[in-house]
Design a protein around this motif. Structure first.
Motif, PDB file in Angstrom:
ATOM      1  N   LEU A 128       0.344  -0.939   0.260  1.00 57.01           N
ATOM      2  CA  LEU A 128       0.197  -0.104   0.250  1.00 57.01           C
ATOM      3  C   LEU A 128       1.061   0.831  -0.190  1.00 57.01           C
ATOM      4  CD1 LEU A 128      -2.658  -1.089   2.172  1.00 57.01           C
ATOM      5  CD2 LEU A 128      -3.193  -0.746  -0.034  1.00 57.01           C
ATOM      6  N   ARG A 129       1.832   1.151   1.016  1.00 53.17           N
ATOM      7  CA  ARG A 129       2.964   2.580   0.672  1.00 53.17           C
ATOM      8  C   ARG A 129       3.791   2.584  -0.020  1.00 53.17           C
ATOM      9  NH1 ARG A 129       7.346   2.563   3.529  1.00 53.17           N
ATOM     10  NH2 ARG A 129       6.914   5.153   3.552  1.00 53.17           N
ATOM     11  N   GLU A 130       4.090   0.980  -0.709  1.00 51.55           N
ATOM     12  CA  GLU A 130       4.549   1.610  -2.406  1.00 51.55           C
ATOM     13  C   GLU A 130       3.692   2.118  -3.558  1.00 51.55           C
ATOM     14  OE1 GLU A 130       5.977  -2.295  -3.432  1.00 51.55           O
ATOM     15  OE2 GLU A 130       7.507  -2.219  -2.507  1.00 51.55           O
ATOM     16  N   LEU A 131       2.349   1.667  -3.396  1.00 55.82           N
ATOM     17  CA  LEU A 131       1.097   2.180  -4.506  1.00 55.82           C
ATOM     18  C   LEU A 131       1.161   3.542  -4.366  1.00 55.82           C
ATOM     19  CD1 LEU A 131      -1.204   1.143  -6.219  1.00 55.82           C
ATOM     20  CD2 LEU A 131      -2.179   0.678  -4.881  1.00 55.82           C
ATOM     21  N   ARG A 132       0.752   3.619  -2.806  1.00 51.81           N
ATOM     22  CA  ARG A 132       0.620   5.400  -2.521  1.00 51.81           C
ATOM     23  C   ARG A 132       1.575   5.996  -2.930  1.00 51.81           C
ATOM     24  NH1 ARG A 132       0.339   7.530   3.232  1.00 51.81           N
ATOM     25  NH2 ARG A 132       2.044   6.982   3.154  1.00 51.81           N
ATOM     26  N   GLN A 133       3.145   6.319  -3.061  1.00 49.25           N
ATOM     27  CA  GLN A 133       4.178   6.697  -3.587  1.00 49.25           C
ATOM     28  C   GLN A 133       3.661   6.955  -4.729  1.00 49.25           C
ATOM     29  OE1 GLN A 133       7.546   4.666  -2.484  1.00 49.25           O
ATOM     30  NE2 GLN A 133       8.980   6.407  -3.773  1.00 49.25           N
ATOM     31  N   GLN A 134       3.735   5.492  -5.738  1.00 53.90           N
ATOM     32  CA  GLN A 134       3.966   5.695  -7.688  1.00 53.90           C
ATOM     33  C   GLN A 134       3.051   6.629  -7.566  1.00 53.90           C
ATOM     34  OE1 GLN A 134       3.275   1.484  -8.323  1.00 53.90           O
ATOM     35  NE2 GLN A 134       5.188   0.815  -7.805  1.00 53.90           N
ATOM     36  N   ARG A 135       1.544   7.176  -6.859  1.00 52.51           N
ATOM     37  CA  ARG A 135       0.497   7.148  -7.712  1.00 52.51           C
ATOM     38  C   ARG A 135       1.164   8.977  -6.723  1.00 52.51           C
ATOM     39  NH1 ARG A 135      -4.108   4.828 -10.098  1.00 52.51           N
ATOM     40  NH2 ARG A 135      -3.399   2.680 -10.960  1.00 52.51           N
ATOM     41  N   VAL A 136       1.285   9.447  -6.122  1.00 55.87           N
ATOM     42  CA  VAL A 136       1.935  10.848  -5.541  1.00 55.87           C
ATOM     43  C   VAL A 136       2.823  10.923  -6.670  1.00 55.87           C
ATOM     44  CG1 VAL A 136       3.192  12.130  -3.741  1.00 55.87           C
ATOM     45  CG2 VAL A 136       1.066  10.632  -3.238  1.00 55.87           C
ATOM     46  N   GLN A 137       4.229  10.697  -6.755  1.00 55.34           N
ATOM     47  CA  GLN A 137       4.747  10.836  -7.904  1.00 55.34           C
ATOM     48  C   GLN A 137       4.139  10.742  -9.390  1.00 55.34           C
ATOM     49  OE1 GLN A 137       7.162   7.042  -7.930  1.00 55.34           O
ATOM     50  NE2 GLN A 137       8.679   8.050  -6.329  1.00 55.34           N
ATOM     51  N   ALA A 138       2.995  10.037  -9.529  1.00 56.70           N
ATOM     52  CA  ALA A 138       2.729  10.425 -10.955  1.00 56.70           C
ATOM     53  C   ALA A 138       1.812  11.500 -10.580  1.00 56.70           C
ATOM     54  CB  ALA A 138       1.465   9.372 -11.386  1.00 56.70           C
ATOM     55  N   MET A 139       1.403  11.877  -9.713  1.00 56.20           N
ATOM     56  CA  MET A 139      -0.037  13.860  -9.435  1.00 56.20           C
ATOM     57  C   MET A 139       1.645  14.208  -9.515  1.00 56.20           C
ATOM     58  SD  MET A 139      -2.525  12.125  -7.382  1.00 56.20           S
ATOM     59  CE  MET A 139      -1.821  13.243  -5.448  1.00 56.20           C
ATOM     60  N   LYS A 140       2.506  14.567  -9.158  1.00 54.29           N
ATOM     61  CA  LYS A 140       3.453  15.293  -9.136  1.00 54.29           C
ATOM     62  C   LYS A 140       4.365  15.168 -10.636  1.00 54.29           C
ATOM     63  CE  LYS A 140       6.109  18.730  -8.139  1.00 54.29           C
ATOM     64  NZ  LYS A 140       5.191  19.721  -7.407  1.00 54.29           N
ATOM     65  N   HIS A 141       4.225  14.193 -11.488  1.00 51.73           N
ATOM     66  CA  HIS A 141       4.884  14.224 -13.237  1.00 51.73           C
ATOM     67  C   HIS A 141       3.232  14.986 -13.926  1.00 51.73           C
ATOM     68  CE1 HIS A 141       5.042  12.593 -16.667  1.00 51.73           C
ATOM     69  NE2 HIS A 141       6.879  12.279 -16.465  1.00 51.73           N
ATOM     70  N   ASP A 142       2.398  14.988 -13.362  1.00 49.62           N
ATOM     71  CA  ASP A 142       1.277  15.400 -14.434  1.00 49.62           C
ATOM     72  C   ASP A 142       0.698  17.017 -13.866  1.00 49.62           C
ATOM     73  OD1 ASP A 142       0.308  12.673 -15.457  1.00 49.62           O
ATOM     74  OD2 ASP A 142      -0.735  12.154 -13.833  1.00 49.62           O
ATOM     75  N   GLY A 143       2.336  17.843 -13.355  1.00 46.53           N
ATOM     76  CA  GLY A 143       1.940  19.117 -12.669  1.00 46.53           C
ATOM     77  C   GLY A 143       2.031  19.422 -11.570  1.00 46.53           C
ATOM     78  N   MET A 144       1.206  18.319 -10.921  1.00 47.46           N
ATOM     79  CA  MET A 144       0.312  18.899  -9.736  1.00 47.46           C
ATOM     80  C   MET A 144       1.995  19.098  -8.288  1.00 47.46           C
ATOM     81  SD  MET A 144      -2.725  16.317  -8.262  1.00 47.46           S
ATOM     82  CE  MET A 144      -3.342  17.336  -7.151  1.00 47.46           C
ATOM     83  N   THR A 145       1.430  21.084  -7.529  1.00 46.15           N
ATOM     84  CA  THR A 145       2.263  20.983  -7.254  1.00 46.15           C
ATOM     85  C   THR A 145       2.053  19.922  -5.795  1.00 46.15           C
ATOM     86  OG1 THR A 145       0.413  22.749  -5.776  1.00 46.15           O
ATOM     87  CG2 THR A 145       1.201  23.347  -7.630  1.00 46.15           C
ATOM     88  N   TRP A 146       3.168  20.644  -4.704  1.00 43.02           N
ATOM     89  CA  TRP A 146       2.908  19.110  -3.481  1.00 43.02           C
ATOM     90  C   TRP A 146       1.588  19.746  -2.647  1.00 43.02           C
ATOM     91  CZ3 TRP A 146       5.020  15.164  -3.765  1.00 43.02           C
ATOM     92  CH2 TRP A 146       6.381  15.089  -4.441  1.00 43.02           C
ATOM     93  N   ALA A 147       1.549  21.220  -2.306  1.00 44.11           N
ATOM     94  CA  ALA A 147       0.490  21.320  -1.775  1.00 44.11           C
ATOM     95  C   ALA A 147      -1.373  21.042  -2.329  1.00 44.11           C
ATOM     96  CB  ALA A 147      -0.024  23.555  -1.729  1.00 44.11           C
ATOM     97  N   GLU A 148      -1.387  20.752  -3.247  1.00 42.80           N
ATOM     98  CA  GLU A 148      -2.410  20.356  -4.085  1.00 42.80           C
ATOM     99  C   GLU A 148      -2.939  19.110  -3.787  1.00 42.80           C
ATOM    100  OE1 GLU A 148      -3.659  23.332  -8.704  1.00 42.80           O
ATOM    101  OE2 GLU A 148      -1.233  21.459  -8.555  1.00 42.80           O
TER     102      GLU A 148
END
Length: 98
Positions: A43-63
């Protein structure tokens, strides 16, 4: 937010408590607890991967923090980097860790 999949997991855990036979219930709970470290890591790995994908897609850390339920931008960045959170009070007692 669609919580259907997470609700299914919660429902399964609640169903364990409805097992009438004490031994069967304890065995089922033990089996789940025995597998929990592996599941928790996944679950931790999955969450990390998806957070990295959101950042790659242009979201800010705050978003990203907001999307994850209102955590801080700093915590969202830590999750993206794979850093674990600190133990919360009582974590040793109940096995809860971030």
């Amino acid at each position: 937010m669609d919580r259907t999949e997470t609700q299914k997991i919660m429902d399964v855990i609640e169903a364990l408590g409805r097992i009438e036979d004490d031994a069967q219930c304890a065995v089922a709970a033990t089996e789940l607890l025995d597998n929990w470290p592996k599941l928790h890591g996944r679950l931790r790995e999955l969450r990390q991967q998806r957070v990295q994908a959101m950042k790659h897609d242009g979201m800010t850390w705050a978003e990203i923090g907001t999307a994850l339920g209102g955590i801080s931008a700093a915590r969202a960045q830590q999750i993206g980097a794979g850093h674990r959170g600190v133990k919360r009070p009582g974590a040793e007692r109940d096995g809860a860790m971030e």
